[in-house]
Scaffold this motif. Sequence first.
Motif, PDB file in Angstrom:
ATOM      1  N   TRP A 152       8.865 -53.178  43.254  1.00  0.00           N
ATOM      2  CA  TRP A 152       9.770 -52.538  42.303  1.00  0.00           C
ATOM      3  C   TRP A 152      10.085 -51.089  42.628  1.00  0.00           C
ATOM      4  CZ3 TRP A 152      12.949 -54.639  38.903  1.00  0.00           C
ATOM      5  CH2 TRP A 152      12.764 -55.982  38.599  1.00  0.00           C
ATOM      6  N   GLU A 153       9.245 -50.445  43.417  1.00  0.00           N
ATOM      7  CA  GLU A 153       9.569 -49.063  43.781  1.00  0.00           C
ATOM      8  C   GLU A 153      10.814 -48.988  44.670  1.00  0.00           C
ATOM      9  OE1 GLU A 153       6.504 -50.572  46.787  1.00  0.00           O
ATOM     10  OE2 GLU A 153       6.827 -50.669  44.609  1.00  0.00           O
ATOM     11  N   ASP A 154      11.244 -50.131  45.194  1.00  0.00           N
ATOM     12  CA  ASP A 154      12.426 -50.158  46.061  1.00  0.00           C
ATOM     13  C   ASP A 154      13.735 -50.147  45.281  1.00  0.00           C
ATOM     14  OD1 ASP A 154      10.819 -50.324  48.307  1.00  0.00           O
ATOM     15  OD2 ASP A 154      10.921 -52.513  48.429  1.00  0.00           O
ATOM     16  N   TYR A 155      13.694 -50.373  43.969  1.00  0.00           N
ATOM     17  CA  TYR A 155      14.926 -50.628  43.226  1.00  0.00           C
ATOM     18  C   TYR A 155      15.210 -49.511  42.233  1.00  0.00           C
ATOM     19  CZ  TYR A 155      13.739 -54.958  45.443  1.00  0.00           C
ATOM     20  OH  TYR A 155      13.389 -55.883  46.386  1.00  0.00           O
ATOM     21  N   ASN A 156      16.169 -48.685  42.604  1.00  0.00           N
ATOM     22  CA  ASN A 156      16.464 -47.509  41.800  1.00  0.00           C
ATOM     23  C   ASN A 156      17.961 -47.255  41.733  1.00  0.00           C
ATOM     24  OD1 ASN A 156      13.614 -46.325  41.351  1.00  0.00           O
ATOM     25  ND2 ASN A 156      13.682 -46.666  43.555  1.00  0.00           N
ATOM     26  N   TYR A 157      18.395 -46.771  40.570  1.00  0.00           N
ATOM     27  CA  TYR A 157      19.776 -46.329  40.412  1.00  0.00           C
ATOM     28  C   TYR A 157      19.803 -44.851  40.750  1.00  0.00           C
ATOM     29  CZ  TYR A 157      24.524 -46.407  38.532  1.00  0.00           C
ATOM     30  OH  TYR A 157      25.887 -46.360  38.385  1.00  0.00           O
ATOM     31  N   LEU A 158      20.640 -44.457  41.691  1.00  0.00           N
ATOM     32  CA  LEU A 158      20.605 -43.121  42.261  1.00  0.00           C
ATOM     33  C   LEU A 158      21.549 -42.141  41.589  1.00  0.00           C
ATOM     34  CD1 LEU A 158      20.458 -44.164  46.030  1.00  0.00           C
ATOM     35  CD2 LEU A 158      18.565 -43.759  44.446  1.00  0.00           C
ATOM     36  N   VAL A 159      22.266 -42.613  40.563  1.00  0.00           N
ATOM     37  CA  VAL A 159      23.172 -41.753  39.814  1.00  0.00           C
ATOM     38  C   VAL A 159      22.422 -41.169  38.618  1.00  0.00           C
ATOM     39  CG1 VAL A 159      25.347 -41.658  38.534  1.00  0.00           C
ATOM     40  CG2 VAL A 159      25.140 -43.160  40.540  1.00  0.00           C
ATOM     41  N   ALA A 160      22.630 -39.871  38.340  1.00  0.00           N
ATOM     42  CA  ALA A 160      21.969 -39.231  37.205  1.00  0.00           C
ATOM     43  C   ALA A 160      22.306 -39.990  35.919  1.00  0.00           C
ATOM     44  CB  ALA A 160      22.419 -37.774  37.092  1.00  0.00           C
ATOM     45  N   PRO A 161      21.293 -40.269  35.078  1.00  0.00           N
ATOM     46  CA  PRO A 161      19.955 -39.699  35.014  1.00  0.00           C
ATOM     47  C   PRO A 161      18.888 -40.430  35.829  1.00  0.00           C
ATOM     48  CG  PRO A 161      20.331 -41.028  33.069  1.00  0.00           C
ATOM     49  CD  PRO A 161      21.597 -41.077  33.870  1.00  0.00           C
ATOM     50  N   TYR A 162      19.285 -41.314  36.727  1.00  0.00           N
ATOM     51  CA  TYR A 162      18.381 -41.985  37.651  1.00  0.00           C
ATOM     52  C   TYR A 162      17.398 -42.926  36.920  1.00  0.00           C
ATOM     53  CZ  TYR A 162      19.933 -37.611  39.775  1.00  0.00           C
ATOM     54  OH  TYR A 162      20.690 -36.549  40.167  1.00  0.00           O
ATOM     55  N   GLY A 163      16.753 -43.807  37.666  1.00  0.00           N
ATOM     56  CA  GLY A 163      15.755 -44.679  37.062  1.00  0.00           C
ATOM     57  C   GLY A 163      15.605 -45.998  37.800  1.00  0.00           C
ATOM     58  N   ARG A 164      14.560 -46.731  37.447  1.00  0.00           N
ATOM     59  CA  ARG A 164      14.279 -48.044  38.024  1.00  0.00           C
ATOM     60  C   ARG A 164      15.370 -49.027  37.620  1.00  0.00           C
ATOM     61  NH1 ARG A 164       9.278 -49.658  39.177  1.00  0.00           N
ATOM     62  NH2 ARG A 164       9.263 -47.638  40.239  1.00  0.00           N
ATOM     63  N   MET A 165      15.840 -49.811  38.586  1.00  0.00           N
ATOM     64  CA  MET A 165      16.987 -50.697  38.383  1.00  0.00           C
ATOM     65  C   MET A 165      16.576 -52.163  38.444  1.00  0.00           C
ATOM     66  SD  MET A 165      20.256 -51.421  38.129  1.00  0.00           S
ATOM     67  CE  MET A 165      21.199 -49.941  38.476  1.00  0.00           C
ATOM     68  N   ALA A 166      17.125 -52.957  37.545  1.00  0.00           N
ATOM     69  CA  ALA A 166      16.958 -54.413  37.599  1.00  0.00           C
ATOM     70  C   ALA A 166      18.319 -55.074  37.477  1.00  0.00           C
ATOM     71  CB  ALA A 166      16.037 -54.907  36.487  1.00  0.00           C
ATOM     72  N   SER A 167      18.450 -56.233  38.093  1.00  0.00           N
ATOM     73  CA  SER A 167      19.611 -57.098  37.896  1.00  0.00           C
ATOM     74  C   SER A 167      19.185 -58.245  36.988  1.00  0.00           C
ATOM     75  CB  SER A 167      20.091 -57.670  39.229  1.00  0.00           C
ATOM     76  OG  SER A 167      20.404 -56.648  40.140  1.00  0.00           O
ATOM     77  N   ILE A 168      20.022 -58.584  36.037  1.00  0.00           N
ATOM     78  CA  ILE A 168      19.733 -59.746  35.207  1.00  0.00           C
ATOM     79  C   ILE A 168      20.985 -60.608  35.112  1.00  0.00           C
ATOM     80  CG2 ILE A 168      17.879 -58.686  33.852  1.00  0.00           C
ATOM     81  CD1 ILE A 168      19.934 -58.300  31.597  1.00  0.00           C
TER      82      ILE A 168
END
Length: 488
Positions: free
Chosen positions: A189-205
Motif C-alpha cells: 500500500w505504500e506504493d499507492y498515493n495521490y500526488l496532488v495536494a492535499p496528497y494521500g494514500r490512494m485506492a481504486s474501487i
Amino acid sequence: MSKILFITAPYHCWGVQVVGTWPPLHLAYLAGAASDTGHEARIFDAMNKRLSFDDIRAEIERFQPDIVMTLDYLPVTGAISTATVPYALRILNIAKEICGQTVTLLGGPHPTFMYEEILEDHGNRVDYIITGEPEQTLKKLLAALSGNGDPKAVKGIAYREGERILYTGRQPHIEDLDSLKPAWHLLDWEDYNYLVAPYGRMASILTSRGCDMECAFCSQRMFWREDWRCRKPEKVVEEMEHLIGDYGVSFFTLIDAYPTKHRERWELFLDLVIERKLGVHLLIETRVEDIIRDADILHKYRDAGIIHVYLGAESADKDVLGSLNKGTSFEQNKHALDLLREAGIITEASFMIGFPTETWDSIDNTIASAIYLNPDIAVFPVVTPMPFTPIHAQMKDRIRVFDYAKYNLVCPIIEPYQMTMAEITQALGKCYMTFYSNKMQEIVEMEDGFKRKYLLSAFMLMMKDHGDNFDFEGADMERMKERMKKVA
C-alpha cells in the motif's frame, strides 16, 4: 494447490500516471478469486513500483510460480489498455523462458477481441487467453489445471492447438458482484498515493461493471456485452471503511465506466458516505447528462467528498460528436461544467484531436472551445482507433502506426488528410500550452484555498512530467513553470 503470480506490465506514459499511482484493482480481484479456490497468489506490481523486465524475471525465478497471469492493464477504466499488450506478452515469454512448464494466462479487453491475432503469432507464448469478465473463468480454469476437468472445456477461453485457434464460447457474467473479494492484503500500500495536494494514500474501487452507451472509441459496451451490473451501495461503503481503517486510504477513485447510471442507487451511495462521515476525497468519471440530471443533489456529491469529476466533452464540432456517438451536445457539456463549478467541484474535461479531418483551424477551434467551456483541468487525447472499436473501421485507411505500445492517446496514430502526424504532435503541445497559459490568470485571481492549491499542484505535475510527447518550446515551458512557482 498451485502458485500463481499476477504481474502488471512495466508500462509508463504521460497521462493519468503523472498525478498518482493506482492499485491494480483488476489483479486484486483475480488474486482474490485464486485465493478463494485454495491457490497461493502473489501480486507483483511492476508498473507502479517502476520496475523493469529484469526485475520481473528475478521475481519469477524467486517465486517459481506454476502459473503466471497478466492483463492489458492501465489505471482507471482501462480504456487505453491496448498500449500495454506488447509488454504483457513479453512478461509471459519471460515466464516460459525460465520454465517451459509454467502455464501462461492473458486477459483484458484487447485480448478478448484480438485473441486470434495474438495466438496466430507463435512468438507469443500464451497458453490460454481469458476473455471477458475473468474471475469466474479463472476459477474454473484453475480447477481444470489442477486435474478436475479439461481446461479446454472451460467457457471463456481461447487457445492454440497446433495451427488451429479455438474459442470455447462465452462465460456467463457473475450475477452478484459483491461476491467478489479483492485480495487487498497482497498489495504494497505504500506504493499507492495521490500526488496532488492535499496528497494521500490512494485506492481504486468498483461500484458497477458495464456500460450501455455507444461511444464509438470505447470498448466498455462491447467488453461487458451491453450489460450493466452494480454492487450494493452498503457493501461499497463497507469496503471503503475497511480500506480506510486497515490501509490508511484517504483518496478513492471510482473506476466504473458509468457509476451514476441509476440515480436512486447513486444517491443512496452518496447518502451513506455522508452519514458514515468517512472524511475522504473521491474522484469519479461520469456522463454529462447525469450531472445535469443531478443538478438538485450536486451538494451531496460535494458533501460525500467528491472533489474531482471527469467528463468527456470530446469536441465542439457537431459532426465529430455525431461520429463518436457521444449522445451529448456542446451545450450540454457547457451546462454540466457550469453546474459542477457552482457546486464547488473541480472539473476535468477531455477534448480529442487528431481526427482524419483535422486542420490547424479545427485545432484552434478545439482550443477556443476548451477555453470557453472552462473546465478546471483540460486534457487533449489524440484520437486512437483501437482495433476492436467502431471508429477503427471508420478511420482504417488513415492509420499509419501499428505498434500497439503507441496506442496511448498521446502518440498520433492517424494521418489527417490536411496535416502531418508531426504537426499533430505540435498541435498537442499548442493545446496544452494555450489552455494552461490562459488558465493561469484565473488561478492568479482565485481565492487561496483548497481548489487553488489542488490546481496548482496538478498543473506543476503535468508540466514537470510532460516528457517527450509534446512539442513544447523550451522557453514557453520555462516561463509557464516560473509563473506557476510565483503563483504558488
